[in-house]
Design an enzyme around this catalytic site. Structure first.
Site, PDB file in Angstrom:
ATOM      1  N   ARG A 192      37.926  38.301  50.227  1.00 47.64           N
ATOM      2  CA  ARG A 192      38.626  37.718  48.129  1.00 47.64           C
ATOM      3  C   ARG A 192      37.253  38.249  48.045  1.00 47.64           C
ATOM      4  O   ARG A 192      36.030  38.008  48.585  1.00 47.64           O
ATOM      5  CB  ARG A 192      38.899  36.464  48.813  1.00 47.64           C
ATOM      6  CG  ARG A 192      38.993  35.351  49.515  1.00 47.64           C
ATOM      7  CD  ARG A 192      38.473  33.961  48.283  1.00 47.64           C
ATOM      8  NE  ARG A 192      38.228  34.528  46.815  1.00 47.64           N
ATOM      9  CZ  ARG A 192      36.907  34.034  46.817  1.00 47.64           C
ATOM     10  NH1 ARG A 192      35.775  33.690  48.163  1.00 47.64           N
ATOM     11  NH2 ARG A 192      36.496  34.271  45.866  1.00 47.64           N
ATOM     12  N   ARG A 209      46.000  44.582  46.215  1.00 54.45           N
ATOM     13  CA  ARG A 209      45.844  43.452  45.607  1.00 54.45           C
ATOM     14  C   ARG A 209      45.638  43.434  44.010  1.00 54.45           C
ATOM     15  O   ARG A 209      44.872  45.233  44.366  1.00 54.45           O
ATOM     16  CB  ARG A 209      44.382  42.074  45.679  1.00 54.45           C
ATOM     17  CG  ARG A 209      45.378  41.287  46.710  1.00 54.45           C
ATOM     18  CD  ARG A 209      43.546  40.445  46.474  1.00 54.45           C
ATOM     19  NE  ARG A 209      44.085  39.519  45.777  1.00 54.45           N
ATOM     20  CZ  ARG A 209      43.595  38.148  45.676  1.00 54.45           C
ATOM     21  NH1 ARG A 209      42.071  38.544  46.025  1.00 54.45           N
ATOM     22  NH2 ARG A 209      43.500  37.302  44.129  1.00 54.45           N
ATOM     23  N   ASP A 219      36.529  39.999  37.623  1.00 52.24           N
ATOM     24  CA  ASP A 219      37.290  40.836  39.114  1.00 52.24           C
ATOM     25  C   ASP A 219      37.356  42.044  38.064  1.00 52.24           C
ATOM     26  O   ASP A 219      37.003  43.915  38.400  1.00 52.24           O
ATOM     27  CB  ASP A 219      38.669  40.427  39.063  1.00 52.24           C
ATOM     28  CG  ASP A 219      38.390  39.149  39.883  1.00 52.24           C
ATOM     29  OD1 ASP A 219      37.891  37.779  39.856  1.00 52.24           O
ATOM     30  OD2 ASP A 219      38.482  39.411  40.981  1.00 52.24           O
ATOM     31  N   LYS A 237      39.179  34.920  38.041  1.00 50.03           N
ATOM     32  CA  LYS A 237      39.675  33.950  37.570  1.00 50.03           C
ATOM     33  C   LYS A 237      40.455  32.921  36.568  1.00 50.03           C
ATOM     34  O   LYS A 237      39.805  32.879  36.191  1.00 50.03           O
ATOM     35  CB  LYS A 237      39.018  33.114  39.061  1.00 50.03           C
ATOM     36  CG  LYS A 237      39.940  31.902  39.886  1.00 50.03           C
ATOM     37  CD  LYS A 237      41.383  32.583  41.058  1.00 50.03           C
ATOM     38  CE  LYS A 237      40.605  33.183  41.463  1.00 50.03           C
ATOM     39  NZ  LYS A 237      42.350  34.246  41.731  1.00 50.03           N
TER      40      LYS A 237
HETATM   41  O1  MRU Z   1      41.309  35.466  44.227  1.00 46.82           O
HETATM   42  P1  MRU Z   1      40.316  35.730  44.410  1.00 46.82           P
HETATM   43  O2  MRU Z   1      39.123  34.472  44.933  1.00 46.82           O
HETATM   44  O3  MRU Z   1      39.381  37.158  45.167  1.00 46.82           O
HETATM   45  O4  MRU Z   1      39.287  35.943  43.082  1.00 46.82           O
HETATM   46  C1  MRU Z   1      37.837  35.970  43.141  1.00 46.82           C
HETATM   47  C2  MRU Z   1      36.751  35.778  41.524  1.00 46.82           C
HETATM   48  O5  MRU Z   1      38.190  35.887  41.042  1.00 46.82           O
HETATM   49  C3  MRU Z   1      35.774  36.023  41.799  1.00 46.82           C
HETATM   50  O6  MRU Z   1      35.408  35.264  39.871  1.00 46.82           O
HETATM   51  C4  MRU Z   1      35.287  37.933  41.041  1.00 46.82           C
HETATM   52  O7  MRU Z   1      35.650  38.441  42.162  1.00 46.82           O
HETATM   53  C5  MRU Z   1      33.598  37.648  41.945  1.00 46.82           C
HETATM   54  S1  MRU Z   1      33.523  37.897  42.832  1.00 46.82           S
HETATM   55  C6  MRU Z   1      31.599  38.465  42.863  1.00 46.82           C
END
Ligand code: MRU
Length: 362
Positions: A53, A90, A242, A253
């Site tokens: 992830r 995703r 993201d 997130k």
């Molecule tokens: O749902 P996830 O765990 O994949 O979400 C991850 C995040 O929101 C991270 O903060 C984001 O991907 C940045 S990772 C360098």
């Protein structure tokens, strides 16, 4: 980064060259386990169920997924199928689309017999590039931390982060954590407030990696950040992202937005660290970024290790109460002090992003 003195990446090709290995993040922070990905569907599954992830690692895993697909069957039909399957895993992290579009551009013009080798090589490059990009993000973020440390006369720098934008979310170093690791290596007294990040508690991953690397940190409930900021206990916030829209709005997130509001109200600098593949130049503003809705069981249940050492899941909602689980939110650019990239710190504006990446913006 290091786990008890041994250096790891979050994904790597096995020495025999036949498969890829990942750290199974669904078992962390309770158990450390390595999982082989031997087929494209393994890679898609790993992304879907969050064994891997974090935006950059999702992209890197998808790239290796394409390589595994081309090993099995390099036909046009399978190329198309793998792009579809991996692309649907995703929705929010744009690094997935970035990696797959790059693979499509590389592989489609090649004769089938050359596709597997080319895909395998490019997946390795994507991983190595990610490591170098994060190191550069680290150097650019370190300059900000150094200034705060100097202003405080060498006193402790308290940084708050949300989710896991650490080395587990990238190939190595992390984005938000790269400046932290460099500051720690340089001897700056740095301490990290780690938001738990309900419902999936990615903060536990951040605490796990900081702990194994020896970085001082404290795990806090998501709701604690505002209070800490009001009491002068946070010098800066750095999160990952993201997807960044062309105007500097930032998806990350769920809960990131609330931290940005609290930081703004308390005059705490709020930075977002990102590699350039996380910028979506085709999306004008954050409201257009697709937000993943995940299963409500993640909200209704809490997982952890019981006193007997066994993993357990308990339900926390009353029977019959509906739940909702939006997994990301958008922080408007006006709340972002700066975007820490591999090329420097940009203003969270169209002009700021374009100034650092003119060739990509075009
Ligand atoms: O749902 P996830 O765990 O994949 O979400 C991850 C995040 O929101 C991270 O903060 C984001 O991907 C940045 S990772 C360098």
């Amino acid at each position: 980064m290091k786990i008890d003195g041994t250096h790891y990446r979050s994904i790597w090709p096995h020495a025999d060259g036949g498969w890829v290995e990942i750290i199974d993040q669904t078992r962390l922070p309770y158990e450390f386990g390595v999982l082989p990905l031997s087929a494209m569907e393994d890679a898609a599954h790993a992304i879907r169920v969050m064994q891997v992830r974090g935006a950059p690692l999702i992209g890197a895993t998808a790239a290796y997924g394409m390589a595994l697909a081309m090993r099995a069957d390099p036909s046009d039909a399978n190329l198309h199928e793998a792009l579809q399957v991996l692309g649907a895993t995703r929705p929010t992290a744009v690094n997935l689309r970035w990696a797959l579009e790059g693979m499509r551009g590389l592989l489609a013009p090649l004769p089938p017999g050359r596709r597997a080798g080319a895909a395998w090589g490019r997946a390795g490059e994507i991983c190595d590039e990610d490591v170098e990009i994060n190191r550069s993000i680290g150097r650019n973020g370190l300059a900000l931390i150094r200034k705060i440390a100097e202003r405080k006369g060498g006193g402790r720098v308290n940084l708050l982060t949300h989710c896991n934008a650490g080395w587990l979310a990238t190939v190595d170093w992390g984005t938000a954590t790269a400046p932290v690791y460099l500051a720690h290596e340089e001897g700056i007294d740095i301490h990290v407030w780690v938001d738990e990040t309900r419902p999936r508690n990615q903060g536990a991953l951040t605490a796990w990696e900081l702990g194994h690397h020896g970085v001082p940190h404290t795990y806090i409930a998501d709701n604690a950040g505002g209070h800490l900021m009001q009491h002068g206990m946070v010098d800066l916030v750095i999160t990952g992202t993201d997807r960044v829209a062309a105007n500097g709005d930032v998806a990350n997130k769920i809960g990131t937005y609330l931290k940005a509001l609290a930081a703004h109200d308390n005059g705490v600098p709020f930075y977002v660290a990102l590699p350039s593949p996380t910028i979506d130049w085709s999306v004008e503003k954050g409201a257009d970024i697709p937000i993943e809705e995940r299963g409500t069981d993640e909200v209704e249940k809490v997982q952890g290790r019981g006193a007997d050492g066994a993993l357990a899941s308990v339900t926390v909602t009353p029977p019959g109460s509906p739940a909702a689980n939006p997994a990301f939110d958008v922080t408007p650019a006006r709340l972002v002090t700066g975007l820490i990239t591999e090329r420097g710190v940009a203003a969270a504006t169209r002009e700021g992003l374009r100034g650092l990446f003119p060739e990509l913006a075009a």
